[in-house]
Each structure stands twice: as structure tokens, then as C-alpha cells.
Design an enzyme around this catalytic site. Structure first.
Site, PDB file in Angstrom:
ATOM      1  N   HIS A   1       0.640  -1.270  -0.065  1.00  0.00           N
ATOM      2  CA  HIS A   1      -0.042   0.138   0.066  1.00  0.00           C
ATOM      3  C   HIS A   1       0.805   1.223  -0.061  1.00  0.00           C
ATOM      4  O   HIS A   1       1.897   1.194   0.426  1.00  0.00           O
ATOM      5  CB  HIS A   1      -0.862   0.178   1.276  1.00  0.00           C
ATOM      6  CG  HIS A   1      -2.180  -1.101   1.349  1.00  0.00           C
ATOM      7  ND1 HIS A   1      -2.240  -1.668   2.480  1.00  0.00           N
ATOM      8  CD2 HIS A   1      -2.885  -1.758   0.290  1.00  0.00           C
ATOM      9  CE1 HIS A   1      -3.321  -2.744   2.153  1.00  0.00           C
ATOM     10  NE2 HIS A   1      -3.458  -2.849   0.785  1.00  0.00           N
TER      11      HIS A   1
ATOM     12  N   ALA B   1      -5.566  -2.718  24.710  1.00  0.00           N
ATOM     13  CA  ALA B   1      -6.046  -3.581  23.471  1.00  0.00           C
ATOM     14  C   ALA B   1      -5.266  -5.050  23.797  1.00  0.00           C
ATOM     15  O   ALA B   1      -4.255  -5.038  24.177  1.00  0.00           O
ATOM     16  CB  ALA B   1      -5.695  -3.133  22.203  1.00  0.00           C
TER      17      ALA B   1
ATOM     18  N   PRO C   1      -1.457  -9.935  20.273  1.00  0.00           N
ATOM     19  CA  PRO C   1      -0.854 -11.039  20.388  1.00  0.00           C
ATOM     20  C   PRO C   1       1.078 -10.752  20.138  1.00  0.00           C
ATOM     21  O   PRO C   1       1.333  -9.611  19.977  1.00  0.00           O
ATOM     22  CB  PRO C   1      -1.232 -11.897  19.283  1.00  0.00           C
ATOM     23  CG  PRO C   1      -1.824 -10.974  18.226  1.00  0.00           C
ATOM     24  CD  PRO C   1      -2.014  -9.894  19.076  1.00  0.00           C
TER      25      PRO C   1
END
Length: 608
Positions: free
Chosen positions: A273, A297, A300
Site C-alpha cells: 500500500h 487492547a 498477540p
């Protein structure tokens, strides 16, 4: 920016710049979800109007096509989503026009590479007017069981596998459209599925941000948890960090920022992008992941562990009774398109047209199996092309030369014959070329130029039955039938038709046999004994000589010869040839700027 749900089962969209596949995918998704009305209300194709036929389940529907954004919005006032498939060159202008329509609430811009200055203007206008821009450079978004934009979520098989035909409990937002498909699948495996998913687009300045949509999800009661997939580059994720820290989000957020591998490279790396480029430590994936984790939040340790984090978060909510079990449903079967089914070998379908003379499916057209390049390279002429397209074989050169001579000799016979007269009158009436040509061609028949087939048919029958000229002529007389190919309004026995003489000379010089023509000459000798104008005309000459060509070339069976005569091949020669002259007469009258023709009254016998 909107603060709640963007779409519903009644949402309808206007689709800009017609693309058949994404629209059909939207309609198939509608059918899969059990919608009563199609989600595409209208199509906008600048400069075009009408309808496009598409399928809504098994039913074929016609979707209106409008020439402008304004016309489409006026015709469909309840359609509040604008899906823009314009190129990057025109996407900004058409999106800006859509945002200014009072009926449009959401604009999705699919194109990537939209100038950043244009995007900033769109964002500013949308925020000032409480509208939503998704994209640029987006695949779109989906509300499970309700509405999807364009190609979002890919094929129907993928949509079913991801359980997007019914709503789940997870709100998902990502920058990447491709990774959205991956996460839809992952979320479906370890949770009850997506409620709404949005790909904001990968350009540097997205129309709406990750935090915009997370805040929306937080206000939607059906969304119980939120999944966010960011990427390195830019600082969009930090607005989400601030929202988490300030307590604006009270639902669990599982987040991961991709691009942690960028640190393995010694120089700055540009990923897929435009916005996926690290511009410093704060824009690195590691820094963003740490900031999100510090803000609360669930982050992981790696992308591989992301699925486990989502699963554990969902299970915890289920154990706490915050998520109720969803009753699974079986989605309806989407009818398979005929072309797809044929390619896969599932069905067979009869064709509607048979063609044995030409084939345009390869790199170049072929006439009766002969490639166009070969026709040109071998120096073939019009006669050769006629032999391929009419007779499906390459005839000897004397045969194709004879065909060309017939065309040349029959191209025109002056302005006074009925066909030319009709064409001239029509051209002078101001009609176009095709109308003028057809008016002349329609006069061709038994009395004008259309007797070649009959001449061939009757002379062949008489010769094959071994009738003498006397028996042939008198038998025709008893039947009240004039002998086709015999008789002329102007020519006489002492003033033969030069065209007939030229054809006979060529045939006697080049044909292996001229038995039918010689028989016609014997018949002519007999008819001249009765009247001086009963000479062989050009119809008789061509008809009998073509019999000699077919029989003498050795390339046609008796059955094929009979079929050629019966179908009307020989009259086809006159039609083809005379078209040249009729076109010439049309051009001549146009060039001379001749006025409307009116027949003189003194040339009419008026009687009671």
C-alpha cells in the site's frame, strides 16, 4: 462521521461505472442473505442510459442505467450508498459530486492512486457534512446478512465459508482488502462470525480511519468485540490508542499491526500500500503494537498468535454470558451461471447457431478453414473468397476467375433498368445508402436479374432428360412458362449481348466441358427461328455455364449441384454484382445533389 451502523438489509446503492462482475456478486450476496430487494438500485454510466440485465437468484432483472449522478439520485432517492468504480483520474470528481447529493450518505472509492490533495478535500467535505468515505484504494465493506460493497469478501464460496450470509458478533476493520478476506475466514473459525467488516483502504490519507469505525462499532449493540488489523506507516493507529486511553471504547479490542518484518531490512521498505511505509520509529509495527497493548487492547506476540487471541476473547465473552449462541442457517443455493457450468463440465447446452463457413475465435478470422493471412499472402481474389464462403472449398483458378468475370459483367446495366431506377429515386428522396441499395435489390426477381437459378434448373432438367431443343421449348410453352435465360427487350439475333459472348468465349477457352452451355445455344437457335428477340440473355449464359463449372470441376457431387441450384446460389451472384452498381448510382445521385424525383405526368396514360 456516522456514529452507528452504516448498512442494513434494506440499504440500496448506486453503482458508478458499470462493472458486471462486482454488481452480480452484490446481487448474489443479497440472494444468499434472503434480501427481498436487490442492493443495487441503479447504475451510473456517464453518457449512457437504459437498462442492464443481471440475475437476482434465478430471476433475471433489469437495473436502470443513468447518464449522470444527479439523474440517478433523483430516480432513486432511497439509495444512500455510492459505490465508485471510476478510475483514479476521475474518482475524486465523481465522488465529490456524489457527496454533494442530499440523498447520499456513504461513498466507497475503489480506485487507488487518487491524488492526495483531492482525497483531503473529500475528507474535509464529508466530515463537515456528517458523511462517510470508505477508501480510496479499498475493496469496500460488508454487513453480514445484509449488504456488501462490490467485490468485498470475494467469491460466493468464500462468503459461505466465512458465514457472512448471517450476522455474527464481531466488528472488524482493516486497511487491507486482501487481508480482510483472510481475517473474515479466521474470525468465522473461532467466533460466531462478522457483524460488520470494513477495509478503509491502503492510501496515505483514508477517507475514514480505523478509530472512526472502531468508535462506530462500540455504539452498535450487536457488536460484542472488535478486531483491528493495522499496518506499519502513518499514525492512524494512534488515534485508536487515544480513544482506548480516554475510555471511549468499552468493548474488547483485539489488534495487530502487520509489518514487524520491516526491521529485518537495512533500508526503508515500501510494502504493497501507498501508506505502508515506515517513516520513523513511531510508525513501525512494533511501536504501534506496543502502544495499543499499553492502551488496553489485546495484542498477540505475532500474527500467528492473532487467531488464538481472537478465540480466547470470544470464548471469555461467551462464558460471561455477553454473547448468545447464534442459530445456524443453511443459505440458499446460488444458481450457477451457464458459462461457468459449461466450462466446469457440469452441464451441456445446445448452441443456437451453426456456422461452417467462417471462424473468428482464433488469432485471425478463417474462411472455410483458410486463415485471413494466407488469403492475402497467396494473392487470392474476390472469386477465391466467394468460393470459400459460398462453396466451402478452394475452386480452381479458372472457376474463381469466371466468378469474378460474372461480377464485373453484371455490376451495372445503366440507369434505366428497374433496380437502378428504384435506387436512383430513393437516393434522390434523401435516403441513406442502405435504404437506396435495398430499394434496388428488392426488384430482383423472375423478371429482373433473378432468372439465373431458374435458367440453370430448367436447362439442367431438360439436358439430363435428353430432351431436344424442340421438345424442351414446346413443353415449356404447354405449361405456360417462358424459358428462363432466353429473351431480351433490346438485343436481337443480329445484335447479341456482348456479355453473353464474353462469357461463352471464356468458358470455351478454359472450361473442361461446356455441355450445358452448348445445349442452351441449340435451344437459342430454335427460339430464334420463332422470334428475333428470343436470344440467350446473361441470366441464361451464367446459369448454364455455372452448371458446366460445377459439373466439369469434379469437385461437386450431383446432389451438391442440385442443392446449389435449389438454394439460390446463382442468383446470389447477380445480387452481389448488381449491389456494386446500385451503390454507384446512389453515390452518383448524392454527388450530383439531385433533387427529389417526380415522374412527368405526360409519361403517364390516365384512363377511366
Amino acid at each position: 462521521m456516522a456514529t452507528g451502523q452504516l448498512f442494513s438489509r434494506t440499504t440500496q446503492a448506486l453503482f458508478y461505472n458499470y462493472k458486471q462482475l462486482p454488481i452480480q456478486r452484490m446481487l448474489d450476496f443479497d440472494f444468499l442473505c434472503g434480501r427481498e430487494t436487490p442492493s443495487v438500485a441503479g447504475i451510473i454510466n456517464p453518457g449512457a442510459e437504459g437498462f442492464q440485465k443481471l440475475f437476482f437468484g434465478q430471476e433475471e432483472i433489469a437495473i436502470p442505467v443513468h447518464s449522470s449522478v444527479e439523474a440517478a439520485c433523483a430516480a432513486h432517492p432511497t439509495a444512500d450508498v455510492f459505490i465508485n468504480f471510476a478510475s483514479y483520474r476521475s474518482a475524486a470528481a465523481s465522488s465529490n459530486l456524489a457527496l454533494k447529493q442530499p440523498t447520499i450518505r456513504v461513498v466507497a472509492i475503489i480506485a487507488e492512486g487518487v491524488p492526495e490533495s483531492d482525497t483531503k478535500e473529500l475528507i474535509a467535505y464529508a466530515r463537515a457534512n456528517n458523511k462517510v468515505v470508505i477508501g480510496p484504494a479499498t475493496v469496500g465493506g460488508v454487513q453480514a446478512g445484509a449488504f456488501k460493497i462490490g467485490d468485498t469478501a470475494g467469491t460466493i464460496d468464500n462468503i459461505i465459508q466465512c458465514k457472512l450470509y448471517r450476522p455474527g458478533s464481531v466488528g472488524f476493520v482493516s486497511k487491507s482488502g486482501g487481508m480482510s478476506n483472510e481475517l473474515y475466514n479466521t474470525i468465522a473459525r473461532v467466533t460466531d462470525g462478522i457483524y460488520e467488516g470494513i477495509a478503509i483502504g491502503g492510501d496515505v490519507f483514508p477517507g475514514s480511519t480505523l478509530s472512526d469505525h472502531v468508535l462506530r462499532f462500540n455504539n452498535i449493540p450487536q457488536v460484542k468485540m472488535i478486531v483491528v488489523l493495522g499496518e506499519l506507516g502513518g499514525r492512524d493507529e494512534y488515534s485508536l490508542v487515544e480513544a482506548l486511553k480516554s475510555g471511549k471504547i468499552n468493548k474488547p479490542v483485539c489488534a495487530w499491526v502487520s509489518g514487524t518484518c520491516a526491521r529485518l531490512f537495512k533500508s526503508e521498505v515500501q510494502f504493497g500500500h501507498a501508506g505502508a511505509k515506515s517513516g520513523g520509529e513511531m510508525e513501525s509495527a512494533q511501536a504501534k503494537n506496543q502502544a495499543l497493548m499499553d492502551a488496553g487492547a489485546i495484542v498477540p506476540t505475532s500474527y500467528e498468535a492473532f487467531e488464538t487471541s481472537i478465540k480466547e476473547t470470544f470464548q471469555k465473552l461467551a462464558e460471561e454470558g455477553k454473547i448468545s449462541a447464534i442459530k445456524e442457517i443453511t443459505p440458499p443455493q446460488i444458481p450457477e451461471d451457464l458459462n461457468t457450468a459449461i466450462k466446469s463440465g457440469k452441464v451441456r447446452a445446445p448452441t443456437h447457431i451453426i456456422s461452417t463457413i467462417s471462424d473468428d475465435r482464433g488469432e485471425e478470422p478463417c474462411y472455410a478453414g483458410v486463415p485471413m493471412s494466407s488469403i492475402v499472402e497467396k494473392g487470392m481474389g474476390v472469386g477465391d473468397v466467394i468460393s470459400l464462403l459460398w462453396f466451402k472449398r478452394s475452386l480452381p483458378r479458372y472457376c474463381t476467375q469466371f466468378i469474378e468475370i460474372c461480377i464485373m459483367l453484371c455490376a451495372d446495366h445503366g440507369p434505366c433498368v428497374s433496380g437502378a431506377h428504384n435506387t436512383i429515386v430513393t437516393a434522390r428522396a434523401g435516403k441513406d445508402l442502405v435504404s437506396s441499395l435495398v430499394s434496388g435489390l428488392l426488384t430482383i426477381g423472375p423478371r429482373f436479374g433473378g432468372a439465373i437459378d431458374d435458367a440453370a434448373r430448367y436447362f439442367k432438367d431438360a439436358y439430363d432428360r435428353k430432351l431436344s431443343p424442340y421438345e424442351f421449348v414446346e413443353s415449356m410453352k404447354k405449361k405456360g412458362i417462358r424459358v428462363p435465360g432466353i429473351g431480351h427487350r433490346i438485343k436481337r439475333g443480329d445484335n447479341r449481348d456482348k456479355r453473353v459472348e464474353l462469357l461463352q468465349l471464356f468458358a470455351r477457352t478454359n472450361f473442361p466441358s461446356t455441355k450445358y452451355m452448348e445445349y442452351a445455344v441449340e435451344v437459342e437457335t430454335y427460339t430464334l427461328s420463332k422470334a428475333n428477340n428470343l436470344v440467350m440473355n446473361v441470366d441464361g449464359a451464367i446459369g448454364t455455364l455455372f452448371l458446366d463449372l460445377l459439373a466439369g470441376s469434379g469437385m461437386f457431387t450431383k446432389q451438391e449441384v442440385d442443392e446449389i441450384v435449389a438454394i439460390g446460389y446463382l442468383n446470389g451472384l447477380f445480387v452481389l454484382a448488381r449491389s456494386i452498381g446500385l451503390i454507384g448510382h446512389t453515390f452518383d445521385q448524392k454527388r450530383l445533389k439531385q433533387p427529389l424525383y417526380r415522374h412527368p405526368w405526360e409519361d403517364v396514360l390516365y384512363t377511366k
